[in-house]
Design a protein around this motif. Structure first.
Motif, PDB file in Angstrom:
ATOM      1  N   TYR A   1       0.667  -1.349  -0.209  1.00 42.33           N
ATOM      2  CA  TYR A   1       0.017  -0.055   0.149  1.00 42.33           C
ATOM      3  C   TYR A   1       0.875   1.481   0.019  1.00 42.33           C
ATOM      4  O   TYR A   1       0.310   2.398  -0.137  1.00 42.33           O
TER       5      TYR A   1
ATOM      6  N   LEU B   1      -5.094  -6.491   3.975  1.00 39.60           N
ATOM      7  CA  LEU B   1      -6.224  -5.780   3.707  1.00 39.60           C
ATOM      8  C   LEU B   1      -7.512  -6.829   4.000  1.00 39.60           C
ATOM      9  O   LEU B   1      -7.388  -7.997   3.563  1.00 39.60           O
TER      10      LEU B   1
ATOM     11  N   ARG C   1     -11.893  -7.379   3.808  1.00 39.20           N
ATOM     12  CA  ARG C   1     -13.283  -6.720   3.732  1.00 39.20           C
ATOM     13  C   ARG C   1     -14.243  -7.976   3.525  1.00 39.20           C
ATOM     14  O   ARG C   1     -13.729  -9.003   3.385  1.00 39.20           O
TER      15      ARG C   1
ATOM     16  N   GLY D   1     -13.759   2.985   4.931  1.00 37.75           N
ATOM     17  CA  GLY D   1     -12.376   2.507   5.362  1.00 37.75           C
ATOM     18  C   GLY D   1     -11.930   2.489   6.622  1.00 37.75           C
ATOM     19  O   GLY D   1     -12.264   3.398   7.275  1.00 37.75           O
TER      20      GLY D   1
ATOM     21  N   THR E   1      -8.134  -7.636  12.477  1.00 41.12           N
ATOM     22  CA  THR E   1      -8.420  -6.756  11.086  1.00 41.12           C
ATOM     23  C   THR E   1      -9.507  -7.225  10.422  1.00 41.12           C
ATOM     24  O   THR E   1     -10.500  -6.676   9.804  1.00 41.12           O
TER      25      THR E   1
ATOM     26  N   THR F   1     -13.724  -1.976   4.728  1.00 45.19           N
ATOM     27  CA  THR F   1     -12.463  -2.114   4.143  1.00 45.19           C
ATOM     28  C   THR F   1     -11.461  -1.716   5.113  1.00 45.19           C
ATOM     29  O   THR F   1     -11.173  -0.599   5.297  1.00 45.19           O
TER      30      THR F   1
ATOM     31  N   LEU G   1      -7.535  -1.856   6.437  1.00 43.97           N
ATOM     32  CA  LEU G   1      -6.243  -1.986   6.208  1.00 43.97           C
ATOM     33  C   LEU G   1      -5.302  -1.844   7.265  1.00 43.97           C
ATOM     34  O   LEU G   1      -5.131  -0.771   8.103  1.00 43.97           O
TER      35      LEU G   1
ATOM     36  N   TYR H   1      -4.185   4.996  -0.084  1.00 43.65           N
ATOM     37  CA  TYR H   1      -4.582   3.671  -0.563  1.00 43.65           C
ATOM     38  C   TYR H   1      -6.013   3.233  -0.797  1.00 43.65           C
ATOM     39  O   TYR H   1      -6.677   3.057  -1.492  1.00 43.65           O
ATOM     40  N   LEU H   2      -6.670   3.668   0.720  1.00 44.29           N
ATOM     41  CA  LEU H   2      -7.814   3.494   0.854  1.00 44.29           C
ATOM     42  C   LEU H   2      -8.893   4.538   0.118  1.00 44.29           C
ATOM     43  O   LEU H   2      -9.898   3.899  -0.367  1.00 44.29           O
TER      44      LEU H   2
ATOM     45  N   GLN I   1      -8.986   1.790  -2.950  1.00 42.29           N
ATOM     46  CA  GLN I   1     -10.321   1.031  -2.498  1.00 42.29           C
ATOM     47  C   GLN I   1     -11.539   1.943  -2.622  1.00 42.29           C
ATOM     48  O   GLN I   1     -12.420   1.459  -2.436  1.00 42.29           O
TER      49      GLN I   1
END
Length: 282
Positions: free
Chosen positions: A61, A73, A75, A85, A103, A112, A114, A154-155, A159
């Protein structure tokens, strides 16, 4: 733009300011005292299955210092599109399997999630090793700050998360607040589990998101006086803050790893955490 730049500059200061304690110990030393007979064994927080089936994978990431940064990650399996996120920041043991399981549990609530890695792929199984890893990060905050900024990006970009929160425990609790201070107008919700705090109003002033914090009344590394000062400073600024202190709990009472797990306090804090995140991210 000038005002935003000024606020971001102020936000770079608080973590170092919070590492010295009244009794003269650094944060790493104070935390080591709490964990001196501890080990990163899984707790109920890590072994409780997610509320729904989830997928998890290692991802790259970020790139910090020219090196790729790997995270974890997770989800929900049933997710069809973008979800809110969560930046998940590990305890002082590092991004171990227990944090990966935690997580997944967070992802099972509809996010989601991370899990970042501030230790460059290293984890610790003894307090002495954890202290050394933590001190290395605290000696040069720049790479850690780049790391959590990249996690947010990144999120947001990869995402497509419409809202993003941050959560951390222990060492990660302090970095949860630091992430909020680095991104005061971007993070949408901040969760702090017994992380070291900032009480300077001017450094807290930029925060625009609601904050919730959980602490142990028996945790000598984070005095109740400093917790109340943090709460008071935020309230005086008109910020949304919710603080919970569990009188019979110690430091790391809700960690995914370690021996201080307090089932009653951890269960209550988890329920309040999920309700808080759902209210502000969904």
């Amino acid at each position: 733009m000038v005002m935003k730049t000024l606020w971001m500059a102020l936000a770079l200061l608080p973590l170092t300011a919070g590492f010295a304690h009244a009794e003269g110990k650094s944060e790493a030393e104070a935390m080591a005292a709490q964990h001196q007979h501890d080990a990163p064994k899984p707790t109920e927080a890590a072994t409780t299955p997610p509320a729904q089936a989830v997928t998890g994978e290692d991802v790259v990431y970020a790139e910090v210092g020219g090196q790729p940064v790997h995270g974890y990650l997770a989800r929900p399996k049933s997710a069809k599109g973008p979800l809110p996120g969560l930046i998940v920041i590990h305890e002082w043991w590092g991004l171990n399997d227990n944090i990966r399981q935690m997580t997944k549990r967070l992802a099972g609530e509809g996010y989601t999630a991370l899990a970042v890695d501030l230790y460059g792929g290293q984890t610790a199984d003894k307090p002495e090793a954890a202290q050394q890893l933590m001190q290395k990060v605290l000696a040069d905050l720049g790479p850690g700050e780049q790391n959590v900024r990249a996690a947010y990006q990144y999120l947001e970009t990869k995402q497509k998360a419409p809202k993003i929160g941050v959560i951390g425990w222990c060492f990660g609790g302090g970095w949860s607040l630091q992430t909020a201070l680095l991104l005061p107008d971007k993070i949408d919700a901040t969760v702090i589990y017994y992380g070291h705090l900032e009480t300077d109003k001017e450094k807290l002033r930029p925060l625009q998101m609601p904050v919730i914090g959980f602490f142990g009344g028996k945790d000598t590394s984070i005095p109740v006086e400093s917790i109340r000062a943090f709460e008071s400073a935020l309230k005086s600024l008109g910020k949304s803050v919710e603080i919970h202190i569990y009188d019979d709990a110690n430091h790391a009472f809700a960690n995914a790893s370690g021996g201080n797990y307090n089932p009653a306090a951890a269960k209550d804090a988890w329920g309040r955490t999920t309700a808080f995140l759902a209210k502000h991210l969904k």
